[in-house]
Design a protein around this motif. Sequence first.
Motif, PDB file in Angstrom:
ATOM      1  N   TYR A  42      40.426 -29.449  14.891  1.00 46.84           N
ATOM      2  CA  TYR A  42      39.610 -29.572  16.099  1.00 46.84           C
ATOM      3  C   TYR A  42      39.078 -28.222  16.575  1.00 46.84           C
ATOM      4  O   TYR A  42      37.926 -28.115  16.980  1.00 46.84           O
ATOM      5  N   PHE A  43      39.913 -27.194  16.528  1.00 48.52           N
ATOM      6  CA  PHE A  43      39.484 -25.873  16.993  1.00 48.52           C
ATOM      7  C   PHE A  43      38.360 -25.327  16.112  1.00 48.52           C
ATOM      8  O   PHE A  43      37.384 -24.776  16.607  1.00 48.52           O
ATOM      9  N   ALA A  44      38.477 -25.500  14.803  1.00 48.35           N
ATOM     10  CA  ALA A  44      37.408 -25.059  13.898  1.00 48.35           C
ATOM     11  C   ALA A  44      36.137 -25.863  14.151  1.00 48.35           C
ATOM     12  O   ALA A  44      35.028 -25.312  14.160  1.00 48.35           O
ATOM     13  N   PHE A  45      36.290 -27.153  14.399  1.00 51.66           N
ATOM     14  CA  PHE A  45      35.153 -28.027  14.696  1.00 51.66           C
ATOM     15  C   PHE A  45      34.387 -27.506  15.911  1.00 51.66           C
ATOM     16  O   PHE A  45      33.167 -27.353  15.879  1.00 51.66           O
ATOM     17  N   CYS A  46      35.115 -27.207  16.984  1.00 49.81           N
ATOM     18  CA  CYS A  46      34.482 -26.692  18.208  1.00 49.81           C
ATOM     19  C   CYS A  46      33.903 -25.303  17.993  1.00 49.81           C
ATOM     20  O   CYS A  46      32.825 -24.985  18.515  1.00 49.81           O
ATOM     21  N   LYS A  50      30.190 -27.657  17.377  1.00 49.21           N
ATOM     22  CA  LYS A  50      30.017 -29.097  17.245  1.00 49.21           C
ATOM     23  C   LYS A  50      30.685 -29.793  18.416  1.00 49.21           C
ATOM     24  O   LYS A  50      31.532 -29.216  19.088  1.00 49.21           O
ATOM     25  N   THR A  51      30.313 -31.033  18.648  1.00 44.52           N
ATOM     26  CA  THR A  51      30.881 -31.802  19.757  1.00 44.52           C
ATOM     27  C   THR A  51      31.313 -33.179  19.267  1.00 44.52           C
ATOM     28  O   THR A  51      30.762 -33.708  18.311  1.00 44.52           O
TER      29      THR A  51
END
Length: 107
Positions: A42-46, A50-51
């Motif tokens: 999730y942290f890498a995604f944000c 990205k959302t």
Amino acid sequence: CMRKEPGGECPRGKVPDGVACTWTLEPAGEVRLDELSQIDDYFAFCNQDKTEYVEPGGVQRDTGHVCFWDDRNSNIVNAERVATVREFFKRKYPRMPARMLGPLCEF
């Protein structure tokens, strides 16, 4: 209240008798939102800007957002989401029933 209306959840291992306790609960499994959205980190995604969800009319920060949550007020799309979760649960826990039955009273 307890004297007027006894019952409630049974301690783990106790069978409901309809007097001292009326129901039991046991975990069936879980489907995590990150599994559904296929976000591994999730942290890498944000951090990639990205959302998970973009409000209708909102500005998307990048091309990456999770379409699972789109059209949140649509009855049709919500029914599809429920079906997706059920199917995911079925694949993850093949020995569990696809649908849970209502409570069975044995007293």
